[in-house]
Write an enzyme that holds these catalytic residues in place. Structure first.
Site, PDB file in Angstrom:
ATOM      1  N   GLY A 646      78.347 -36.475  25.641  1.00 55.82           N
ATOM      2  CA  GLY A 646      77.778 -37.236  25.309  1.00 55.82           C
ATOM      3  C   GLY A 646      76.829 -36.056  25.463  1.00 55.82           C
ATOM      4  N   SER A 647      76.046 -36.381  24.370  1.00 56.52           N
ATOM      5  CA  SER A 647      75.063 -35.404  23.902  1.00 56.52           C
ATOM      6  C   SER A 647      73.983 -35.651  22.387  1.00 56.52           C
ATOM      7  CB  SER A 647      75.790 -34.105  22.803  1.00 56.52           C
ATOM      8  OG  SER A 647      75.888 -34.285  21.927  1.00 56.52           O
ATOM      9  N   GLY A 648      72.674 -35.168  22.533  1.00 59.43           N
ATOM     10  CA  GLY A 648      71.952 -36.283  21.923  1.00 59.43           C
ATOM     11  C   GLY A 648      70.540 -34.931  21.300  1.00 59.43           C
ATOM     12  N   ARG A 649      69.791 -35.613  20.677  1.00 61.44           N
ATOM     13  CA  ARG A 649      68.564 -34.513  20.692  1.00 61.44           C
ATOM     14  C   ARG A 649      67.938 -33.965  21.639  1.00 61.44           C
ATOM     15  NH1 ARG A 649      63.168 -35.876  18.368  1.00 61.44           N
ATOM     16  NH2 ARG A 649      62.805 -37.736  19.266  1.00 61.44           N
ATOM     17  N   GLY A 651      69.869 -33.085  24.614  1.00 64.72           N
ATOM     18  CA  GLY A 651      70.974 -32.057  25.162  1.00 64.72           C
ATOM     19  C   GLY A 651      72.067 -32.342  25.349  1.00 64.72           C
ATOM     20  N   HIS A 652      73.243 -31.927  26.007  1.00 72.27           N
ATOM     21  CA  HIS A 652      74.411 -32.653  26.276  1.00 72.27           C
ATOM     22  C   HIS A 652      74.720 -32.857  27.336  1.00 72.27           C
ATOM     23  CE1 HIS A 652      75.347 -30.578  22.450  1.00 72.27           C
ATOM     24  NE2 HIS A 652      74.721 -29.621  22.632  1.00 72.27           N
ATOM     25  N   VAL A 653      76.322 -33.604  28.044  1.00 77.23           N
ATOM     26  CA  VAL A 653      76.217 -34.203  29.253  1.00 77.23           C
ATOM     27  C   VAL A 653      77.609 -34.089  29.526  1.00 77.23           C
ATOM     28  CG1 VAL A 653      76.671 -36.373  30.514  1.00 77.23           C
ATOM     29  CG2 VAL A 653      74.795 -36.393  28.746  1.00 77.23           C
ATOM     30  N   LYS A 667      73.976 -33.317  33.691  1.00 73.61           N
ATOM     31  CA  LYS A 667      72.522 -33.050  32.531  1.00 73.61           C
ATOM     32  C   LYS A 667      71.926 -32.297  31.978  1.00 73.61           C
ATOM     33  CE  LYS A 667      70.188 -37.899  30.906  1.00 73.61           C
ATOM     34  NZ  LYS A 667      70.065 -38.776  30.594  1.00 73.61           N
ATOM     35  N   ASP A 766      63.657 -49.989  28.670  1.00 72.88           N
ATOM     36  CA  ASP A 766      64.259 -49.229  27.977  1.00 72.88           C
ATOM     37  C   ASP A 766      66.478 -50.489  28.812  1.00 72.88           C
ATOM     38  OD1 ASP A 766      66.995 -48.781  25.434  1.00 72.88           O
ATOM     39  OD2 ASP A 766      66.543 -47.113  25.879  1.00 72.88           O
TER      40      ASP A 766
END
Ligand SMILES: *[C@@H]1O[C@H](CO)[C@@H](O)[C@H](O)[C@H]1NC(C)=O
Ligand SMILES: *[C@@H]1O[C@H](CO)[C@@H](O)[C@H](O)[C@H]1NC(C)=O
Ligand SMILES: *[C@@H]1O[C@H](CO)[C@@H](O)[C@H](O)[C@H]1NC(C)=O
Ligand SMILES: *[C@@H]1O[C@H](CO)[C@@H](O)[C@H](O)[C@H]1NC(C)=O
Ligand SMILES: *[C@@H]1O[C@H](CO)[C@@H](O)[C@H](O)[C@H]1NC(C)=O
Length: 950
Positions: A646-649, A651-653, A667, A766
């Site tokens: 997975g990844s997002g603003r 960083g990465h997992v 993470k 959340d």
């Protein structure tokens, strides 16, 4: 006939010989393959592509097919819930080594092939919930090894042939023929013994006659359900008294009568006292049982539910009944019981529901009810009770429903009872002789949906504080002697649908707020002394003169009403002026309420900033194993793209394996991350370091170098709840109701810990299915702390393995949560609060039950999940409940009869979800309350289902 039987036997013989000769060279498996293909050829529709791989060469790898160890023979065919349509081909009968056949919950039609009688090794057969019709073939009587037979919920007709009972009886443990159209008697002759039988489910058929005597040989019987047939005769007392293991007895909706059968002086079975002490539930409602309730009932020490409603019982309620210490629900309504309510009820410690309504009970309501701290529903309506309402009833702090209507109760409404702030469904004191004024404490009932005080002698004014009962939808104050005006605050009630103040002595103008209400649908002002001019606008647009009858001083444009004679311009001007004046007044009047809620919540509001401060202050940290950057590189193959999950603003997992074989998720913070993101990262580290709970993701370690920052977490092999709620096509969810409730309970426990027990209080902000991970034994763990908005880039598009998706995001300090789960008050600038989490949790519950994402509801129905479910509550829930049961039933390979328990639990989940998602944050329960509640539910679900699983 003889010939056919002979040929079948000779075939069987041939098969056996053939089998011995050919097993080695695999011919048999080819024959099995041919039988299965022939079975497939009769299937006309396979919408889920369940048989997609039934063209490959290795039969043993076909979906639903299991072979023996050597791969020589098919021993199991399990194709439950595949939406298959068509006939069941007789060719299956050639799978002569078959032990288990499960075709339940499909759309198979036609008859049950008589050829199945040759599957002599068959141990379990389930064809339940299909559209099978015709007779149950007598040939099933050949299946001597059968332990489990479930043909429930089909369209089977005809009598149950005697051979079915007699010939398979020796080994059978579970027999379910319920919910068909079977006729005739239960033909169980004396020489036919169901020695091993534990479950006998014949409910919802057209069976007649009596319960057969031979059943008394079934001493292992635990569950007997003959509900909804036309069985007659005396209650099968002697038979039942031999069933020493009986736990659940369902005989409701039949025509059983008690001893003597002539309804004269016959005693209700003193057998009740001779039944198995293991009995947990007895349902005998809707029969013709007469006579008094025998005191021997006190022998049933394990009873939790007793339902004797809608019979012909008379006499008084024996105080001995109150010796049943485990009793949780007691229904005696709709009989002819007389005498007093025993004050010994106060000694039944777990009593949660007491329904004595619609009898002839007299005397007073016992003070001892005050001891019933777990009482949630009390129904005493429609009796001849007198005296006053004991103030001590106010000690039943868990009361949700109180219905004392249609009695002869006098005195005033005690302020203690009016202050039952947990009352969340309704308060009905109507049709009594109550007098005096309304206690102001009523305003504490901020969860109650309906209040009915009609037809009493209540007087004085209607207190404006009633406007604090903010959940109120129905208010009936009619037929009293109230005077003064209607307080405007009532019109401001956000959910009020129905208001009846007819037949009082109210005066003054009808408040504008009522007319302005967007929810009010039913209004009755008739027979008062209201005055003023009315328009047919707003909530009044659908009203006719009938709602205003008997108010001589009213005029205006309502249909049928006298027109006003005055200057319209002036009227208009006044209206405008009024509206200008009224609006600010409302704002101010509304303010204390909002402010009050703020105040009440304050002790619980922990914002994230506070957490950071506290972190600085405490400074204590747990010791973590040292895992070097190098080791992480090794574990993740140098953070290779193939381990990216997975990844997002942010960083990465990556996923990886440490040297000791621990599966991990790493993470990694993007080195170019901006200030907000690294703060959010820091926050997550801080929270994770300090919280320790079995339902919160625990940290393995933190790698904190100047150039490399990462959190190492255990990899959750079962992915997120989201993956399971919405499995990608081809997969099927493995979450049955027991597991779902257990997951909800886990999440609630974790959240309660965060809110109430963790060394620093945390508001999650959340909560949603993708932030709930499942470990290898499906325990749920809450993850992703202190992160307010989700930035999800990964998943499908990048074709990344999502078996263990971690979502992550960043905070911008303002928005908290995800669309659909976010509490309404956050949109109004409220800061993050535990109540906001409770809201999100409520959405989660409703989502699980409804099986639909809140965003999906938002798009398709244009309302929030809460509103959508609420619009079905309480009378139109059936489709939601059915849907939930259908989805939840997938896991068990063979479906057991637990839909009734499931229904209860699902309804409870819906109610809890609705309560958690109430608009006003103050009225939502705390996570502790919620965790408790689900804990009970889990217990409830476990204990009856324990009975089902061997
Ligand atoms: C089985 O059928 C599917 C299409 O339904 C096809 O893609 C696949 O190649 C076939 N396999 C074999 C072994 O024939
Ligand atoms: C049932 O058993 C009886 C003897 O016990 C036998 O005569 C009869 O044929 C059997 N019927 C079936 C359908 O197995
Ligand atoms: C009984 O069977 C019908 C179909 O014949 C089904 O729709 C219904 O859900 C079943 N009832 C229960 C309680 O399982
Ligand atoms: C009550 O039920 C429990 C659990 O099923 C059992 O262990 C106990 O023996 C029962 N009590 C009696 C008196 O049968
Ligand atoms: C209402 O109508 C009465 C006549 O019935 C009139 O005297 C009065 O001025 C009107 N009031 C308003 C506010 O229009």
């Amino acid at each position: 006939m003889e010939y056919r039987k002979f040929s079948r036997f000779s075939l069987l013989f041939l098969i056996i010989v053939f089998d011995a000769v050919c097993a080695e060279n695999g011919v048999q498996i080819l024959n099995d393959r041919a039988s299965l293909l022939s079975f497939m050829s009769q299937i006309t529709d396979d919408p889920k592509n369940a048989l997609k791989n039934w063209n490959s060469s290795d039969v043993c790898k076909w979906s639903g097919v299991t072979c023996d160890k050597n791969g020589n023979r098919v021993v199991k065919l399990a194709l439950s819930q595949k939406s298959l349509r068509g006939k069941i081909a007789p060719s299956l009968s050639k799978l002569s080594y078959l032990l288990i056949l499960d075709l339940s919950e499909n759309f198979f039609e036609g008859r049950i092939p008589a050829e199945f009688g040759s599957l002599s090794r068959l141990e379990e057969i389930s064809l339940s919930s299909n559209r099978l019709e015709g007779y149950i073939p007598t040939e099933l009587g050949f299946l001597h090894q059968l332990t489990y037979l479930n043909l429930g919920s089909n369209k089977l007709t005809g009598d149950i042939h005697i051979s079915l009972f007699c010939n398979v009886s020796s080994s059978l443990k579970y027999l379910d023929l319920s919910n068909n159209s079977l006729t005739g008697e239960i033909q169980l002759k004396n020489h036919c013994e169901f020695k091993e039988l534990k479950y006998l489910l014949l409910w919802s058929n057209h069976l007649v006659g009596t319960v057969p005597q031979a059943l008394s040989n079934s001493s292992k019987l635990e569950w007997l359900d003959l509900e909804s047939n036309s069985l007659t005769g005396e209650l099968p007392s002697k038979i039942l008294s031999k069933m020493v293991n009986l736990k659940v007895l369902q005989l409701s909706y039949n025509q059983f009568s008690s001893h003597n059968g002539n309804h004269l002086g016959g005693e209700l079975p003193s057998i009740i006292g001779t039944l198995s002490t293991e009995l947990a539930q007895i349902n005998l409602d809707d029969n013709h049982i007469c006579g008094p309730i025998p005191p021997q009932i006190s022998n049933l020490v394990n009873l939790t539910l007793l339902n004797l409603s809608s019979n012909l019982l008379n006499g008084s309620i024996p105080p001995e009944l109150c010796q049943l210490e485990t009793l949780e629900r007691l229904y005696l309504s709709n009989n002819s019981l007389s005498g007093h309510i025993p004050s010994a009820f106060g000694n039944v410690p777990h009593l949660g529901l007491l329904d004595l309504s619609r009898n002839k009970l007299s005397g007073t309501i016992p003070h001892s009810f005050a001891n019933l701290s777990q009482l949630r529903k009390l129904f005493l309506y429609d009796n001849q009770l007198s005296g006053t309402i004991p103030p001590s009833l106010g000690k039943c702090i868990n009361l949700e429903i109180l219905d004392l209507s249609y009695n002869r109760i006098s005195g005033t409404i005690p302020s203690e009872v009016a202050g039952l702030s947990r009352l969340k469904l309704y308060l009905n004191l109507s049709n009594n002789h109550l007098h005096g004024h309304l206690p102001l404490e009523l305003s504490k009932m901020d969860m109650v949906l309906a209040i009915d005080l009609s037809s009493n002698n209540l007087s004085s004014t209607i207190p404006s504080q009633l406007g604090s009962c903010i959940a109120l939808e129905h208010l009936n104050l009619s037929r009293n002697i109230f005077e003064g005006t209607i307080p405007a605050s009532i019109g401001n009630l956000l959910y009020l649908k129905e208001l009846d103040v007819s037949f009082n002595q109210l005066t003054g103008e009808i408040p504008e707020s009522l007319q302005a209400s967007s929810t009010l649908k039913l209004l009755n002002f008739s027979y008062n002394s209201f005055s003023g001019n009315l328009t047919n606008k707003g909530a009044f647009s659908s009203l006719t003169i009938e709602s205003f009858f008997g108010n001589k001083m009213l005029c205006g444009s309502i249909e049928g009403m006298r027109k006003c004679h005055g200057k319209q311009t002036r009227h208009l001007l006044v209206a405008i002026l009024l509206s200008l004046v009224i609006t600010p007044i409302f704002c101010i009047a509304g303010y204390p309420l909002v402010h009050g809620s703020n105040f009440r919540g304050q002790s619980l509001v922990f914002n994230l900033k506070g957490i950071e401060d506290e972190e600085e202050a405490t400074g204590k940290e747990r010791k973590y194993p040292k895992i070097s950057h190098r080791q992480l590189i090794e574990a993740t193959g140098g953070f290779s793209p193939s381990t990216l999950i997975g990844s997002g603003r942010f960083g990465h997992v990556y996923k990886g394996v440490l040297q000791d074989n621990t599966m991990i998720a790493v993470k990694v913070l993007n080195s170019k991350a901006d200030g907000d993101i690294s703060r959010s990262f820091k926050r997550e580290c801080q929270i994770l370091k300090r919280t320790r709970h079995r339902n919160l993701i625990r940290i393995i370690t933190i790698c904190n170098r100047l150039d490399f920052k990462a959190i190492v977490l255990p990899l959750m092999p079962n992915g997120s709840l989201e993956n399971h709620l919405y499995p990608s096509h081809g997969l099927k969810s493995r979450l049955d109701l027991v597991r779902l409730v257990s997951i909800c309970s886990d999440v609630a426990e974790g959240m309660a810990y965060l809110h109430h027990y963790s060394p620093m209080k945390v508001v999650h902000c959340d909560l949603k299915p993708s932030n709930i991970l499942l470990d290898d034994d499906m325990t749920a763990l809450v993850t992703d702390f202190g992160i307010s908005r989700l930035v999800k880039v990964a998943d499908e598009n990048v074709s990344i393995n999502d078996s263990a998706t971690y979502s992550f995001g960043s905070t911008d300090g303002l928005l908290c949560g995800s669309v659909g789960y976010i509490a309404p008050e956050y949109g109004m600038g409220k800061r993050a609060s535990p109540q906001g989490d409770v809201y999100s949790f409520g959405v989660l519950l409703l989502e699980i039950v409804a099986g639909r994402r809140p965003t999906d509801i938002l798009i398709k129905e244009g309302s929030s999940l809460h509103e959508w479910v609420k619009s079905h509550y309480p009378n139109r829930l059936e489709s939601i409940v059915e849907g939930a049961i259908e989805r939840c039933a997938t896991c068990a390979t063979i479906q057991r009869d637990n839909s009734k328990i499931w229904r209860d639990v699902i309804l409870e989940l819906i109610e809890l979800g609705l309560i958690c998602t109430q608009y006003n944050p103050v009225t939502r329960p705390t996570m502790l309350d919620v965790a408790n509640e689900i804990g009970h539910l889990k217990q409830y679900l476990y204990s009856p289902s324990n009975l089902l699983i061997e």
